[in-house]
Design a protein around this motif. Structure first.
Motif: not given
Length: 500
Positions: A109, A275, A336
């Motif tokens: 990530i 995240e 993201l």
């Protein structure tokens, strides 16, 4: 009172005042983040592919950018891993957070120079909110322990890569470095059992005032300390005042953890992930978690009943309601985009926006159409334990058993007790009764003789630990899935328990 404790109070008051601004204007804060991140990423590969330059509204965004999970964005993540710049966010990420996802295998990530502050300031503000509300800051003058992954970082595509907790270790403020335990060298030990022994050696005679970590792994730390000393934690660490945790529902572990301590201590729940750092408990009188709406993340919420449909409803913060389960979807300054993190949440307040984590969107049991989620099995366990007060829990998970014979299928609850119920069959009956109250579909299946009452399987002590070790997931931030729609985890646990 030491200097840290003294200076923290005016700083906590200042941060509280600053946070109140966006708390009182949440929708506006989210709109500002939405436009800012879309504008900044419009010339990236992803921004060009999805026509960011033409996006003016959330409705435009919904049409241009579908909801995806890690696999859905894998082609972009792979380019980032190979060192290609300007893929999801301008430039290259500052870090890649490596995580062994419960549904996607190993994930990488991105954490950008813009998004790192979300992780660091979120954790900081959780402590400052506690100080501001309670006035308790003396814990800052003692030793603070963070049970975490290794801070050693490797390079992937020229980008520093490691566990999120290890990355965060590099950003601990200098004024806390002298009080942080365990040592850097000990934190770098990969084998959890070896690491735990060394952590105990470094902390057993220290003035520990704050302990942070995932509850089952903290419990292992406490158990080993007690075995070694014959004392409760309150007698080993008399000034231990604050427990900080996140990653799993605390309720199944609460009773045993506080019995190990020997008294109540204040606790702060957080909602961190690779995240992003999403929320924290900002009041000791309210278990709801304050959603961080001014921290570089734009949130969307999908009713879980629609999640697997072709065009699910995607709500913004001003459209959510209390009491509804939503899948959490984020777009962020880490690059993201409409990314489904896999967690489900339920709002308990909208003034301000506070939520609880209710489960995982892919962690459910519906082998027979019952749609049982993690929140329901945890509530059933909590209610049963309140009636059978002798019960102390270490860990549990739930899986379906599918039989070809009518009425012979069931849910199997695999439970590791530290103190078993005096009457296991009555305890299983109460668990079943509580789950039937919580889930009408499950109740209908029992009533219709499609399923028989759940089966309670008591596992030997150490079974979950042995299983996690066999999977290379012992310690750190690794969590046991609360329930599965297949038998893989259940059969693995039964196998290691038979091995003695």
């Amino acid at each position: 009172m030491g200097v840290r404790a003294l200076l923290s109070k005016p700083f906590a008051a200042y941060v509280h005042r600053q946070n109140q601004i966006w708390i009182e204007h949440s929708a506006e804060a989210q709109q500002a983040i939405f436009h800012k991140i879309i504008s900044k990423a419009k010339d990236t590969k992803f921004g060009q592919d999805h026509h960011f330059a033409s996006i003016k509204t959330h409705s435009d965004y919904v049409k241009a950018v579908p909801v995806r999970d890690y696999e859905g964005l894998a082609s972009y993540f792979n380019r980032v891993k190979q060192g290609e710049p300007n893929v999801l966010w301008p430039g290259k990420p500052l870090y890649l957070a490596k995580t062994s996802g419960t549904t996607s295998g190993t994930k990488y990530i991105p954490i950008s120079s813009d998004s790192i502050s979300n992780h660091i300031n979120g954790a900081r503000d959780a402590l400052l909110a506690y100080i501001h509300e309670t006035g308790n800051s003396a814990f800052l003058d003692g030793k603070l322990i963070f049970l975490s992954g290794s801070p050693e970082l490797e390079e992937v595509g020229g980008i520093k890569t490691g566990r999120l907790s290890g990355i965060a270790n590099h950003h601990v403020p200098g004024y806390l470095r002298t009080t942080q335990l365990p040592s850097y060298r000990t934190n770098c030990i990969e084998d959890w059992e070896t690491k735990l022994d060394q952590i105990i050696e470094e902390t057993i005679d220290q003035n520990m005032t704050l302990i942070s970590g995932i509850p089952p792994w903290v419990q292992m730390y406490f158990d080993k300390l007690t075995r070694q000393t014959g004392k409760q934690i309150k007698d080993i660490f008399p000034n231990f005042k604050l427990f900080v945790y996140g990653g799993v529902n605390f309720e199944p572990y609460r009773k045993k953890l506080f019995e190990s301590i020997g008294r109540q201590v204040d606790s702060i729940e957080t909602f961190p992930a690779s995240e992003g750092f999403f929320a924290y408990q900002n009041s000791q009188t309210d278990p709801g978690l304050l959603l961080l709406l001014n921290s570089g993340i734009f949130y969307e919420f999908i009713p879980t009943s629609e999640y697997f449909s072709e065009n699910p409803t995607r709500l913004t913060i001003d459209q959510v309601e209390t009491g509804v389960n939503y899948a959490l979807v984020i777009s962020s300054n880490a690059g993201l985009w409409s990314y489904s993190i896999g967690d489900t949440v339920k709002f308990v307040s909208v003034k301000p926006y506070k939520l609880v984590v209710s489960g995982r969107i892919k962690h459910y049991i519906s082998a027979f159409g019952e749609h049982v989620i993690g929140e329901e099995v945890e509530k059933a366990m909590k209610a049963a334990m309140q009636k059978f007060k002798e019960v102390e829990l270490i860990e549990f998970t739930v899986a379906p058993y599918v039989s070809q014979d009518q009425g012979a299928s069931y849910h199997e609850w695999l439970v590791e007790f530290s103190q078993k119920p005096h009457t296991p069959d009555a305890f299983a009956e109460e668990l079943d009764r509580q789950l039937r109250k919580l889930n009408s579909y499950y109740d209908d299946l029992i009533t219709g003789n499609i399923l028989k009452r759940l089966k309670l399987t008591s596992l030997p002590k150490g079974s979950f630990q042995k299983y996690m070790k066999s999977q290379g997931k012992l310690g750190g931030q690794n969590k046991v899935p609360r329930l599965s729609n297949d038998r893989k985890l259940a059969d693995g646990l039964l196998e290691v328990s038979r091995e003695g």
